[in-house]
Design an enzyme around this catalytic site. Structure first.
Site, mmCIF file in Angstrom:
data_model
loop_
_atom_site.group_PDB
_atom_site.id
_atom_site.type_symbol
_atom_site.label_atom_id
_atom_site.label_comp_id
_atom_site.label_asym_id
_atom_site.label_seq_id
_atom_site.Cartn_x
_atom_site.Cartn_y
_atom_site.Cartn_z
ATOM 1 C CE LYS A 179 -2.655 -16.076 -4.039
ATOM 2 N NZ LYS A 179 -3.147 -14.926 -3.241
ATOM 3 C CD GLU A 253 -3.142 -25.816 8.511
ATOM 4 O OE1 GLU A 253 -4.359 -26.136 8.598
ATOM 5 O OE2 GLU A 253 -2.705 -24.706 8.809
ATOM 6 C CB CYS A 288 -6.508 -23.909 10.837
ATOM 7 S SG CYS A 288 -4.800 -23.538 11.249
ATOM 8 C CD GLU A 389 -11.586 -23.959 9.379
ATOM 9 O OE1 GLU A 389 -10.618 -24.166 10.119
ATOM 10 O OE2 GLU A 389 -11.482 -23.887 8.144
HETATM 11 P P1 NAI Z 1 -9.083 -19.629 0.446
HETATM 12 O O1 NAI Z 1 -8.672 -21.047 0.526
HETATM 13 O O2 NAI Z 1 -9.945 -19.229 -0.703
HETATM 14 O O3 NAI Z 1 -7.769 -18.685 0.380
HETATM 15 C C1 NAI Z 1 -6.486 -19.065 0.832
HETATM 16 C C2 NAI Z 1 -5.429 -18.728 -0.211
HETATM 17 O O4 NAI Z 1 -5.702 -19.458 -1.407
HETATM 18 C C3 NAI Z 1 -5.395 -17.250 -0.643
HETATM 19 O O5 NAI Z 1 -4.052 -16.858 -0.850
HETATM 20 C C4 NAI Z 1 -6.146 -17.265 -1.962
HETATM 21 O O6 NAI Z 1 -5.783 -16.216 -2.811
HETATM 22 C C5 NAI Z 1 -5.710 -18.593 -2.527
HETATM 23 N N1 NAI Z 1 -6.599 -19.158 -3.554
HETATM 24 C C6 NAI Z 1 -7.953 -19.037 -3.654
HETATM 25 N N2 NAI Z 1 -8.406 -19.675 -4.742
HETATM 26 C C7 NAI Z 1 -7.319 -20.219 -5.354
HETATM 27 C C8 NAI Z 1 -7.138 -20.992 -6.527
HETATM 28 N N3 NAI Z 1 -8.170 -21.345 -7.305
HETATM 29 N N4 NAI Z 1 -5.880 -21.383 -6.860
HETATM 30 C C9 NAI Z 1 -4.830 -21.041 -6.095
HETATM 31 N N5 NAI Z 1 -4.943 -20.304 -4.973
HETATM 32 C C10 NAI Z 1 -6.167 -19.890 -4.608
HETATM 33 O O7 NAI Z 1 -9.766 -19.238 1.825
HETATM 34 P P2 NAI Z 1 -10.810 -18.045 2.137
HETATM 35 O O8 NAI Z 1 -11.814 -17.940 1.048
HETATM 36 O O9 NAI Z 1 -10.041 -16.825 2.451
HETATM 37 O O10 NAI Z 1 -11.499 -18.557 3.474
HETATM 38 C C11 NAI Z 1 -12.596 -19.453 3.420
HETATM 39 C C12 NAI Z 1 -12.562 -20.382 4.594
HETATM 40 O O11 NAI Z 1 -11.416 -21.223 4.493
HETATM 41 C C13 NAI Z 1 -12.442 -19.734 5.947
HETATM 42 O O12 NAI Z 1 -13.669 -19.286 6.455
HETATM 43 C C14 NAI Z 1 -11.867 -20.863 6.757
HETATM 44 O O13 NAI Z 1 -12.886 -21.742 7.148
HETATM 45 C C15 NAI Z 1 -10.954 -21.564 5.780
HETATM 46 N N6 NAI Z 1 -9.558 -21.115 5.965
HETATM 47 C C16 NAI Z 1 -8.678 -21.936 6.605
HETATM 48 C C17 NAI Z 1 -7.401 -21.502 6.888
HETATM 49 C C18 NAI Z 1 -6.414 -22.364 7.580
HETATM 50 O O14 NAI Z 1 -5.588 -21.869 8.318
HETATM 51 N N7 NAI Z 1 -6.400 -23.643 7.352
HETATM 52 C C19 NAI Z 1 -6.964 -20.144 6.566
HETATM 53 C C20 NAI Z 1 -7.930 -19.384 5.824
HETATM 54 C C21 NAI Z 1 -9.177 -19.870 5.564
#
Ligand code: NAI
Ligand code: MG
Length: 499
Positions: A179, A253, A288, A389
């Site tokens: 996804k 991650e 990240c 972060e």
């Molecule tokens: P997020 O963790 O909500 O989104 C990442 C992925 O998870 C997306 O594909 C989203 O659709 C999916 N997702 C969201 N809720 C879910 C659920 N309940 N069950 C299954 N999948 C789900 O991250 P978001 O809101 O885009 O960003 C928030 C913060 O997270 C950022 O500001 C950053 O600090 C951190 N982040 C860290 C990343 C990394 O590379 N480790 C990448 C993106 C965000």
């Protein structure tokens, strides 16, 4: 729509299942140019029905895919790598419009992705189990794929994230339901057009949609045998709970707050300051791995800071992702833009000293885009801007003179993904690398991600390293088979007569 039709985008994208795009009937969401606000395409807002269909397709494809030789899987991964390489001039533009990152970076993303598909093509062939001799025989532990892998990725580097997940999973003989993120699905949906020409139907399926719908349905699906996720800690925890509920393995991650440490004995201050700027601004700070906590030694503090602030103001040019001299472009979304601006306010309120940046920049023709000037705070490690972060071009600088205190602060965060350090003293470099509680330490060059280097976090940055051939272990069971050359004499032997 002339700019987008030239890029070969479809008007709508349905789920990619069994090598076909499912016709879109239900609700859709917009894929917008994050700088201009222009709509690029519409994407199916998939949910449980599409996840069910994709998992079923992946389950059906699994036995035949598992039975392929690693050489056959490697050949297909190499074909995919070649297809992406040839298509990079187009894919990089799609990503730059979709997520707002400059072309230099989105090109690099696809180059890294290509290298990763090639790396796992090679690794698949030499991935071995264990074996040893036993009395009268042999123990062989084979590596066997799990089955259907459910994979969820974020928006910051979609090409790399897709490669991180798909390459090792299919190399090891698993099938996949991926996804993509709702903010950055386009280049992954376009990748499906290549996948359809190379892989058997059902081996790689891509279901776009929101986290709470498609993501949650994938995470809780009983047919998924292995989960992997990159994104926020909050969602990572939810996925880990879902995995525990069904007792399936999970790789996570979850971001970082990486220290970047400057020792007083560096030879070239400008080169080190360059690293510090790159560590803060690469991916517009939405990485990240970003080096967001800079520890500068007292003896060279003033010199480093003068050059850092001047460099951020004069050399980190803010502009359109398509601008020739742009270094920093727009954040992925309004939501992310507001999150970063809010953190800047938090920093000011908690008494951090703003040295440069700190506000949104208007770029002509890009009304929708959140461009944030490169921002440097003098901070304390205990402040929220140094602990949480932010995911934007915001740097917290701490001054150090006592080595033990600096190490304690460098390790004094919940995260442990990466760290950088700069010194010409081998002993300082090695001893510090040993003491940093992070999954990667880069000595004298930030972001030095060599192909094959394990990529994964300590502490709340998650568990399970990707990118390395060791990742194939995380996508396989170890199954032991023991062979004896003959059956042992009976244990329950009849008593000899007369005894
Ligand atoms: P997020 O963790 O909500 O989104 C990442 C992925 O998870 C997306 O594909 C989203 O659709 C999916 N997702 C969201 N809720 C879910 C659920 N309940 N069950 C299954 N999948 C789900 O991250 P978001 O809101 O885009 O960003 C928030 C913060 O997270 C950022 O500001 C950053 O600090 C951190 N982040 C860290 C990343 C990394 O590379 N480790 C990448 C993106 C965000
Ligand atoms: Mg979220």
């Amino acid at each position: 729509m002339s700019s987008t039709s030239k890029l070969g985008l479809s008007e709508t994208y349905g789920a990619f299942i069994n090598n076909e795009f499912v016709p879109v009937r239900g609700p859709t969401f917009a894929a917008n140019n994050s700088g201009t606000g222009e709509q690029l395409a519409r994407i199916a807002q998939c949910g449980k029905p599409e996840i069910d269909a994709a998992v079923l397709a992946a389950q059906k494809a699994f036995p035949a895919w598992k039975a392929t030789q690693p050489e056959e899987r490697a050949a297909m991964l190499l074909q995919l790598a070649a297809a992406i390489e040839a298509d990079t001039p187009r894919l990089m533009q799609i990503d730059s419009m979709d997520i707002g990152r400059r072309l230099f970076e989105t090109k690099l993303d696809h180059t890294i992705a290509v290298a990763e598909y090639r790396y796992f093509a090679a690794a698949a062939v030499v991935h071995e189990g264990l074996n040893r001799s036993i009395p009268n025989g042999y123990m062989i532990a084979r590596r066997e794929p799990y089955g259907v892998c459910g994979q969820i990725i974020p928006w910051n580097v979609p090409a790399i994230m897709t490669a991180h997940k798909v390459a090792p999973a299919v190399a090891a003989g698993n099938t996949v339901v991926l996804k993509p993120d709702e903010n950055a699905s386009l280049s992954t949906m376009e990748l499906c057009k290549h996948i359809a020409k190379i892989f058997p139907p059902g081996v790689i399926n891509v279901v776009p949609g929101f986290g709470t719908e498609a993501g949650a349905a994938l995470t809780s699906h009983l047919g998924v045998a292995k989960l992997s996720f990159t994104g926020s800690g909050e969602v990572g925890r939810a996925i880990s709970h879902a995995a525990a509920e069904r007792l399936v393995p999970v790789t996570l991650e979850l971001g970082g707050k990486s220290p970047n440490i400057i020792f007083p004995d560096i030879e070239d201050i400008d080169a080190v300051v360059d690293n510090a700027m790159f560590a803060t601004t690469y991916c517009n700070g939405q990485s990240c791995l970003a080096g967001t906590r800079l520890f500068v030694h007292d003896a060279i503090y003033k010199e480093v800071m003068d050059r850092l602030v001047a460099g951020m103001e004069e050399r980190v040019r803010v502009g359109s992702p398509f601008g020739d001299d742009t270094i920093l472009s727009n954040l992925v979304s309004e939501k992310q833009g507001k999150r970063v601006l809010n953190y800047i306010d938090i920093g000011k309120a908690e008494g951090a000293r703003l040295l440069t940046g700190g506000s949104r920049v208007d770029i002509e023709g890009h009304k929708a885009g959140y461009f944030i000037a490169p921002t440097v705070f003098e901070a304390r490690n205990s402040m929220r801007i140094a602990q949480e972060e932010i995911f934007g071009p915001v740097l917290s600088v701490m001054r150090w003179s006592n080595y033990e205190e600096m190490i304690a602060e460098a390790n004094g965060v919940r995260y442990g993904l990466a760290a950088g350090l700069y010194t010409s003293n081998l002993r300082s470099a090695w001893e510090t690398a040993e003491r940093l509680e992070t999954g990667a330490v880069w000595i004298n060059r930030y972001f030095n991600l060599a192909s094959g280097s394990p990529f994964g976090g300590f502490k709340e940055s998650g568990y399970g390293a990707e990118l390395s051939h060791a990742t194939l272990d995380l996508y396989t069971h170890l199954k032991s088979v023991t062979i004896q050359t003959r059956v042992d004499p009976p244990w329950f032997a009849p008593k000899a007569a007369g005894k």
